[in-house]
Each structure stands twice: as C-alpha cells, then as structure tokens.
Design a protein around this motif. Structure first.
Motif, PDB file in Angstrom:
ATOM      1  N   LEU A 168       0.789  -1.272   0.008  1.00 57.05           N
ATOM      2  CA  LEU A 168       0.193  -0.036  -0.055  1.00 57.05           C
ATOM      3  C   LEU A 168       0.943   1.341   0.118  1.00 57.05           C
ATOM      4  O   LEU A 168       0.491   2.140  -0.751  1.00 57.05           O
ATOM      5  N   ALA A 169       1.971   1.184   0.804  1.00 59.21           N
ATOM      6  CA  ALA A 169       2.811   2.550   0.811  1.00 59.21           C
ATOM      7  C   ALA A 169       3.573   2.731  -0.526  1.00 59.21           C
ATOM      8  O   ALA A 169       3.615   3.779  -1.034  1.00 59.21           O
ATOM      9  N   ILE A 170       4.002   1.484  -1.023  1.00 60.46           N
ATOM     10  CA  ILE A 170       4.499   1.595  -2.357  1.00 60.46           C
ATOM     11  C   ILE A 170       3.703   2.148  -3.481  1.00 60.46           C
ATOM     12  O   ILE A 170       3.852   3.228  -4.295  1.00 60.46           O
ATOM     13  N   GLY A 171       2.397   1.926  -3.331  1.00 58.04           N
ATOM     14  CA  GLY A 171       1.369   2.154  -4.228  1.00 58.04           C
ATOM     15  C   GLY A 171       1.071   3.725  -4.136  1.00 58.04           C
ATOM     16  O   GLY A 171       0.840   4.546  -5.109  1.00 58.04           O
ATOM     17  N   ALA A 172       0.880   3.913  -2.721  1.00 58.26           N
ATOM     18  CA  ALA A 172       0.507   5.359  -2.686  1.00 58.26           C
ATOM     19  C   ALA A 172       1.988   6.305  -3.045  1.00 58.26           C
ATOM     20  O   ALA A 172       1.704   7.568  -3.638  1.00 58.26           O
ATOM     21  N   LEU A 173       3.065   5.791  -2.965  1.00 61.15           N
ATOM     22  CA  LEU A 173       4.397   6.722  -3.329  1.00 61.15           C
ATOM     23  C   LEU A 173       4.247   6.850  -4.877  1.00 61.15           C
ATOM     24  O   LEU A 173       4.370   7.800  -5.535  1.00 61.15           O
ATOM     25  N   LEU A 174       3.927   5.661  -5.502  1.00 57.13           N
ATOM     26  CA  LEU A 174       3.973   5.843  -7.084  1.00 57.13           C
ATOM     27  C   LEU A 174       2.738   7.026  -7.666  1.00 57.13           C
ATOM     28  O   LEU A 174       3.024   7.650  -8.555  1.00 57.13           O
ATOM     29  N   VAL A 175       1.444   6.794  -6.899  1.00 55.97           N
ATOM     30  CA  VAL A 175       0.626   7.888  -7.030  1.00 55.97           C
ATOM     31  C   VAL A 175       0.937   9.355  -7.093  1.00 55.97           C
ATOM     32  O   VAL A 175       0.624  10.236  -7.727  1.00 55.97           O
ATOM     33  N   VAL A 176       1.491   9.497  -5.661  1.00 56.72           N
ATOM     34  CA  VAL A 176       2.021  10.830  -5.339  1.00 56.72           C
ATOM     35  C   VAL A 176       3.108  11.170  -6.622  1.00 56.72           C
ATOM     36  O   VAL A 176       3.302  12.380  -6.983  1.00 56.72           O
ATOM     37  N   ALA A 177       3.939  10.354  -6.937  1.00 53.53           N
ATOM     38  CA  ALA A 177       5.204  10.791  -7.880  1.00 53.53           C
ATOM     39  C   ALA A 177       4.419  11.140  -9.127  1.00 53.53           C
ATOM     40  O   ALA A 177       4.965  12.115  -9.756  1.00 53.53           O
ATOM     41  N   VAL A 178       3.607  10.244  -9.638  1.00 49.70           N
ATOM     42  CA  VAL A 178       2.908  10.626 -10.892  1.00 49.70           C
ATOM     43  C   VAL A 178       2.292  11.826 -10.898  1.00 49.70           C
ATOM     44  O   VAL A 178       2.220  12.761 -11.808  1.00 49.70           O
TER      45      VAL A 178
END
Length: 407
Positions: free
Chosen positions: A6-16
């Motif tokens: 979940l943390a990795i997915g949230a970081l990807l969304v924030v990066a995009v």
C-alpha cells in the motif's frame, strides 16, 4: 494486501501527480497562446482576374468599377465620362469594337490600351486603335540588339523611395504619323516612347508600352510556392499605385471604370506542378532510385568489346589476297580485264572492236579529261603483268578499275 505494498502504491501515485503538476507548470510557463494569420490560396475571381486588386482599390476609393473578360459593348453600353482599360493585347479587338471605342472617346470617354507584346513580329499588319491614332510600333527588326530593347527600362520615382524600373519588356512606339501631338509623353526620339496621352475629341486615348504595373498575383495552390513568393502584387507597390492613379486621372470618379482583362488560364505543366505534386514527387523519387540501382559502377568507362565482323567486302578482299598469295594473280588480272572489256563493248562497241594501238589511241582520246590517263598507262593496263611483279599487278588492276568506272 500488506502495508508495504500500500505504501509503495501511494508513493507511485504521489510521484505521478508531482510529475504531472510539474509538466503542466512548465507547459504554462514556456508556451503562450497566440493567433497567427495564414494566407489562403486565392480562388474565384481573385485567382483569374489580374486586375482584381485594382478593382478593390477603386471600390475602396468610391469609384464605380466593373471588371469583365470581354468588352461586350452591346451588354455594357458606355457613357460619355466612363473609362475603359484594355489590359489584354489590342489585336484581340474587332474592327467594329475599335471604331466604336474611338467614337465613344470623341464624346468624352477615356480609353487606355497597351501595345502588343514585344516577342511577336508585327510586320505591316495593322493594330486596332493604334493604327487609327497614327502610332508607329517599334518592331524587333527595327533594332540591332533586341536584348538592349528589352532591358530599356524607365524609372518611376516616388519621394523617399528608390526608383522602380518600369516598362522593361514592353514594345515602344513613335507618334510622328499622328495628326495631333500628345498631351503627355514619356520617352524620347532616340529610344522611342513608353507612354503617350492623346486628346481625341472631348476625350482621351492613352497608349502604354505595357500595363503590367496594374496587375496582381493570381495566387498558387501550392503552399511551398506561396512561401517562396515567386510573384507578387505589382499594383501594391507605392510607385505603381501612384502611376495607376495618374493613368486614370481624366475621368476619375466622373463615370464607371471598365476593366477588360483576359482570364489567366494556367498551363497544364503549371497545374501539374502546383496541384499534383503529391503524385509526381514520389514517382520522381522512385524513378531516381531505380536509375541509381541500374547505374553502372563509378570509374572510367570500359571500352566496348569488339563485335564479330561479317563484312562481305572484307571476305572478298581476303579471298583475293588468298588467291594472289597462291600464285593465281593472272586469273585476277584477267577477270578485271574482262570486266573492263565487257563494259567497253556495251558503252563503246567501236572501240571494243579495235585492237592494239588503235584501241589504245582511241581510249587515250576518250580519257584525256582530268584526271587524264596517258596512252602508256592504258597500254600497260591492257598488257598482262609478269609473274610476281606486285607493283605492276596493283597498278594495272587499279587502272582497269578506273577506266571501267569512267565509261
């Protein structure tokens, strides 16, 4: 799903989201919306009427104007204060139209005509309107150097601007056969005249070397050619516009200006170049590529291989050399002598019937014209040569052939 995923997915969304925000900010900061005007290709009357810009300018100046391809006096009657400008070659006018125009000019009209193009030889053929006015046109045969006549431009001066060359390729004229002197003339007796205004009754008739300074570019459908601007509106130049205003001065705003032009129909090649380049350009590239593939190697040209020779004359010469080499020269000589005597019997039976010195004397008298053959040469030719005398054999054969050809 684990917390790590979940943390990795949230970081990807924030990066995009951050990358998208930065991209939008850079786009708005580096680019601005602007309006750009692009000239569309001319169509309709603007694409066929070389006097279209002049027509619009006259309309803007509150001048009544009509532009058409034919004079059509029956459909468009002329009023006494009108102006008629014949942009095309005056030789296209009929004799009746020319007389009607001159009669109308006497009642107060203003007629403007040009001289025929310079590249054509006129000779003694009359030119409508100009012949009646007594205008003498300068022909190509009247000058020693035609290129000097073509490059004889005159300068049109406008205050604050450089002189514009005008009437460069027009046919100049004289008016020494005219009954009246022109009110205005441009030129001199040495280089002829490029413009003259004649008073004709209550009106005027203007004669110009050419009227190209009134024309506009009819446009092109090819965007590449439009960008290169191969041609332009000549009437838009300030000096040409001022000259056009002076040309139309006598009846300006007093009546209707009739602009008579010939529609510019482009040639087939011009149409193909401008409108069909999407088809012929790929075909041209394909043809050049095919020629490149079929082209021989670079370097010096190789000599052509010797072809097999099958000349009948060469076979005859080779056979004769072979026969002579094996001792059959007397047979060759006898064949040449018989051929000579056979023709002599057909052409001169009397000489053929003689023998010995009488025959030699008669033949010497017959062949005394140049190139002459002496009696000794004829006597030797009729006497068989000794064996293996190569020079005597060749000389006798040559003399027999010469005598046979001259019979």
């Amino acid at each position: 799903m684990s917390r790590a995923r979940l943390a990795i997915g949230a970081l990807l969304v924030v990066a995009v989201a951050v990358v998208a925000a930065v991209g939008v900010a850079v786009w708005r900061d580096g680019y601005t919306r602007v309006e750009e005007s692009v000239d569309a290709p001319r169509s309709g009357e603007a694409a066929s009427n070389p006097l279209y810009v002049l027509k619009l300018a006259l309309q803007r100046d509150r001048v009544q104007v009509q532009a058409r391809q034919r004079l059509a006096l029956g459909l468009h009657p002329l009023k006494p204060r009108d102006t008629v400008l014949i942009f095309r070659d005056p030789r296209t006018l009929s004799a009746d139209d020319a007389k009607a125009l001159l009669a109308w000019a006497e009642r107060g009209g203003h007629l403007i005509v040009r001289t025929p193009p310079l590249h054509e030889q006129l000779g003694e053929s009359p030119v409508p309107v100009l012949t009646e006015l007594g205008v003498t046109l300068l022909d190509r045969s009247d000058v020693a150097d035609e290129e000097e006549l073509r490059s004889g431009c005159v300068g049109v001066y406008e205050r604050g601007l450089e002189a514009q060359s005008q009437f460069c390729g027009g046919r100049r004229f004289y008016f020494y056969n005219s009954d009246i002197e022109p009110a205005h003339a441009w030129g001199d007796e040495d280089s002829a005249y490029v413009y003259a205004r004649f008073a004709h009754g209550q009106g005027h008739v203007d004669v110009a070397s050419d009227l190209d300074f009134l024309s506009n570019d009819t446009g092109s459908d090819n965007p590449l050619l439009r960008g290169l601007r191969f041609s332009d509106d000549r009437i838009a130049k300030p000096a040409n516009a001022a000259l056009a205003r002076q040309l139309l001065a006598p009846n300006y705003r007093a009546g209707t200006v009739h602009l008579i032009y010939a529609a510019e129909v482009p040639s087939l090649w011009k149409t193909l170049i401008e409108r069909s380049w999407m088809a012929w350009l790929p075909l041209l590239l394909w043809l050049l590529g095919w020629l490149w593939l079929r082209m021989q190697r670079f370097g010096p040209l190789r000599p052509a291989p010797a072809l097999e020779r099958r000349s009948l004359l060469e076979h005859i010469v080779a056979s004769g050399e072979h026969v002579y080499r094996y001792g059959y020269g007397p047979r060759l000589y006898e064949a040449a002598r018989r051929a000579f005597l056979a023709r002599l019997r057909r052409r001169d039976p009397y000489a053929a019937g003689l023998d010995g010195e009488p025959r030699v004397a008669l033949l010497a008298e017959r062949f005394k014209s140049a190139p002459a053959l002496s009696a000794d040469e004829i006597r030797d030719a009729l006497t068989p040569p000794l064996a293996r005398e190569h020079t005597a054999f060749r000389t006798r054969i040559a003399t027999l052939i010469r005598m046979r050809n001259r019979l």
